[in-house]
Design an enzyme around this catalytic site. Structure first.
Site, PDB file in Angstrom:
ATOM      1  N   HIS A  16      51.295  62.048  43.675  1.00  0.00           N
ATOM      2  CA  HIS A  16      50.938  62.147  42.239  1.00  0.00           C
ATOM      3  C   HIS A  16      49.660  61.388  41.580  1.00  0.00           C
ATOM      4  O   HIS A  16      49.977  60.141  41.548  1.00  0.00           O
ATOM      5  CB  HIS A  16      52.065  62.035  41.330  1.00  0.00           C
ATOM      6  CG  HIS A  16      52.001  62.464  40.033  1.00  0.00           C
ATOM      7  ND1 HIS A  16      52.801  63.300  39.486  1.00  0.00           N
ATOM      8  CD2 HIS A  16      51.033  62.224  38.891  1.00  0.00           C
ATOM      9  CE1 HIS A  16      52.436  63.335  38.098  1.00  0.00           C
ATOM     10  NE2 HIS A  16      51.446  62.677  37.978  1.00  0.00           N
ATOM     11  N   HIS A  18      45.868  61.306  39.226  1.00  0.00           N
ATOM     12  CA  HIS A  18      44.994  61.943  38.198  1.00  0.00           C
ATOM     13  C   HIS A  18      43.497  61.715  38.647  1.00  0.00           C
ATOM     14  O   HIS A  18      43.180  60.208  38.613  1.00  0.00           O
ATOM     15  CB  HIS A  18      45.160  61.606  36.831  1.00  0.00           C
ATOM     16  CG  HIS A  18      46.667  62.011  36.486  1.00  0.00           C
ATOM     17  ND1 HIS A  18      46.813  63.426  35.837  1.00  0.00           N
ATOM     18  CD2 HIS A  18      47.883  61.856  36.584  1.00  0.00           C
ATOM     19  CE1 HIS A  18      47.788  63.512  35.334  1.00  0.00           C
ATOM     20  NE2 HIS A  18      48.699  62.462  35.692  1.00  0.00           N
ATOM     21  N   LYS A 102      52.111  72.662  39.267  1.00  0.00           N
ATOM     22  CA  LYS A 102      52.222  71.872  38.434  1.00  0.00           C
ATOM     23  C   LYS A 102      52.915  72.254  37.067  1.00  0.00           C
ATOM     24  O   LYS A 102      52.109  73.216  36.467  1.00  0.00           O
ATOM     25  CB  LYS A 102      51.325  70.697  38.041  1.00  0.00           C
ATOM     26  CG  LYS A 102      51.801  69.554  36.946  1.00  0.00           C
ATOM     27  CD  LYS A 102      52.605  68.715  37.525  1.00  0.00           C
ATOM     28  CE  LYS A 102      53.103  67.665  36.568  1.00  0.00           C
ATOM     29  NZ  LYS A 102      52.304  66.638  36.528  1.00  0.00           N
ATOM     30  N   HIS A 139      56.654  67.905  35.429  1.00  0.00           N
ATOM     31  CA  HIS A 139      56.701  66.726  34.354  1.00  0.00           C
ATOM     32  C   HIS A 139      58.092  67.141  33.349  1.00  0.00           C
ATOM     33  O   HIS A 139      58.024  68.015  32.497  1.00  0.00           O
ATOM     34  CB  HIS A 139      55.442  66.943  33.456  1.00  0.00           C
ATOM     35  CG  HIS A 139      55.268  66.067  32.532  1.00  0.00           C
ATOM     36  ND1 HIS A 139      54.674  64.970  32.532  1.00  0.00           N
ATOM     37  CD2 HIS A 139      56.324  65.450  31.376  1.00  0.00           C
ATOM     38  CE1 HIS A 139      54.539  63.793  31.757  1.00  0.00           C
ATOM     39  NE2 HIS A 139      55.787  64.349  30.812  1.00  0.00           N
ATOM     40  N   HIS A 177      57.296  61.399  38.710  1.00  0.00           N
ATOM     41  CA  HIS A 177      57.482  60.154  37.899  1.00  0.00           C
ATOM     42  C   HIS A 177      58.929  59.991  37.131  1.00  0.00           C
ATOM     43  O   HIS A 177      58.946  59.959  35.930  1.00  0.00           O
ATOM     44  CB  HIS A 177      56.168  59.995  36.873  1.00  0.00           C
ATOM     45  CG  HIS A 177      56.052  61.095  36.166  1.00  0.00           C
ATOM     46  ND1 HIS A 177      56.549  62.174  35.338  1.00  0.00           N
ATOM     47  CD2 HIS A 177      54.535  61.469  35.855  1.00  0.00           C
ATOM     48  CE1 HIS A 177      55.896  62.985  34.832  1.00  0.00           C
ATOM     49  NE2 HIS A 177      54.770  62.622  35.061  1.00  0.00           N
ATOM     50  N   ASP A 250      50.732  58.215  39.837  1.00  0.00           N
ATOM     51  CA  ASP A 250      50.473  58.830  38.537  1.00  0.00           C
ATOM     52  C   ASP A 250      49.390  57.861  38.002  1.00  0.00           C
ATOM     53  O   ASP A 250      49.332  57.573  37.021  1.00  0.00           O
ATOM     54  CB  ASP A 250      51.775  58.751  37.695  1.00  0.00           C
ATOM     55  CG  ASP A 250      51.393  59.721  36.238  1.00  0.00           C
ATOM     56  OD1 ASP A 250      50.614  60.508  36.331  1.00  0.00           O
ATOM     57  OD2 ASP A 250      52.387  59.559  35.506  1.00  0.00           O
TER      58      ASP A 250
END
Ligand code: DOR
Ligand code: ZN
Length: 359
Positions: A16, A18, A102, A139, A177, A250
């Site tokens: 995970h 970004h 996602k 999420h 997460h 994350d």
């Protein structure tokens, strides 16, 4: 293999991550590429990555930001919306261009405005994903402003995740997460078909860290850190060796000026030190023998991919190269790097860092 001063593990992956785009991508990617074999790349760009063609274009930009021939492999995801095209997902997954989808509940977090408003609206897409075995990465927070921010994950599990999984029992889901004992208990109570990623920072900080001596914007992420009992439950899950729990950092960089402000962005940038901190956690828990499962084996198992073939070595010692205070972004911005005391006791001795290009 672990002894008092040296740990050798299969090269980890980040399930995970970004990476952003443009100058930020260029600045943050080297930290991940220096360690991980692969990373699941989140699609919440502005505008988001909503189709296979967009995922391929984003992958090309990521690859262009790596040195020629670099072995790091970005695993691309598509951002689910109420109007996602199931045929495009199928084609993207079957061609290998896209690894997962996602689900952001609309409004839950950074760039989630075009997310799903109701999972019953995407039932046809979820049916196709269940059929082809394409993972749905969730999420897991409700967006109802009436729900206490610390309860949003648990409420999501009961009111959205579990009903959705009952409607689509073959759908393969990663609760991203995970931050609560409720999430850990839910995953443990279910069979295969569900797993959870866990971040290093949620293993290290509890919600007090957000307010230690004052307001701490660099400890703010979503889902927000919870009470100590939840941190301890996450530690037990991560260190248990249970194959349904794996590392997803994350790592979510934002310019410091957008966090140190009236309405600061959510996100913790931990790419430079996620492995080092995770090793520290496993040592504290007496579980170094299971570090490899969490960082390098359980994720590939769930994603039905082979583990990486090469290895990294951690050795006991300070890790100053993993602990810059911040990194500079061309154009004048800086991103603060995650830091919580006590700092890591382990550093990468072999297996790329510090050979990777770092700012
Ligand atoms: O803290 C977070 N930051 N949580 C998310 O879900 C998104 C992420 C981001 O993109 O900044
Ligand atoms: Zn994220």
């Amino acid at each position: 293999m672990a002894n008092a001063n040296r740990i050798e593990i299969v090269r980890p992956d980040d399930w995970h991550l970004h990476l952003r785009d443009g100058a930020m991508l260029e600045a943050v990617l080297p930290y991940t590429a220096a360690i991980y074999g692969r990373a699941i790349v989140m699609p919440n760009l502005a505008p988001p990555v909503r189709a296979t063609a967009e995922a391929k274009a984003y992958e090309s930009r990521i690859r262009a930001a790596l040195p020629d021939g670099h072995p790091f492999q970005p695993l691309m995801t598509i951002y689910l919306t109420d109007t996602t095209d199931a045929a495009d997902l199928r084609a993207g997954f079957e061609s290998g261009a896209v690894t997962a989808v996602k689900l952001y509940p609309a409004g839950a977090t950074t760039n989630s405005e075009s997310g799903v408003t109701d999972t019953t609206k995407v039932a046809a897409v979820l049916d196709v994903m269940a059929e082809i075995g394409m993972p749905l990465l969730v999420h897991g927070e409700v967006t109802d402003p009436e729900v206490d921010v610390f309860d949003r994950e648990a409420v999501f599990i009961d009111t959205v995740l579990d009903p959705m999984r009952r409607r689509h029992p073959r759908l393969r889901v990663v609760l991203e997460h995970a931050t609560t004992a409720r999430a850990v208990d839910y995953v443990m109570a279910e069979g295969e078909g569900i797993a959870a990623s866990i971040t290093p920072h949620h293993l290290i900080i509890n919600r007090n860290a957000l307010f230690a001596g004052g307001l701490r914007p660099h400890m703010y992420c979503l889902p927000i850190a919870k009470r100590e009992k939840h941190r301890l439950a996450l530690r037990r899950a991560a260190c248990s060796g249970d194959a349904r729990f794996f590392l997803g950092t994350d790592s979510a960089p934002h310019p410091a000026r957008l966090k140190e402000t009236d309405c600061g962005c959510a996100g913790i940038f931990n790419a430079p030190n996620a492995i080092e901190y995770t090793a520290r956690v496993f040592e504290e828990e007496g579980a170094l023998e299971r570090l490899e499962a969490f960082c390098s084996l359980n994720g590939p198992g769930f994603y039905r991919l082979p583990p990486n073939e090469d290895r990294i070595v951690l050795e006991r010692g300070d890790a100053p190269e993993a602990m810059p205070e911040s990194i500079s972004i061309p154009g004048g911005d800086a991103v603060r790097v995650f830091r919580a005391d006590p700092v890591p006791l382990w550093r990468i001795a072999a297996g790329r860092r510090p050979a990777g290009r770092t700012a």
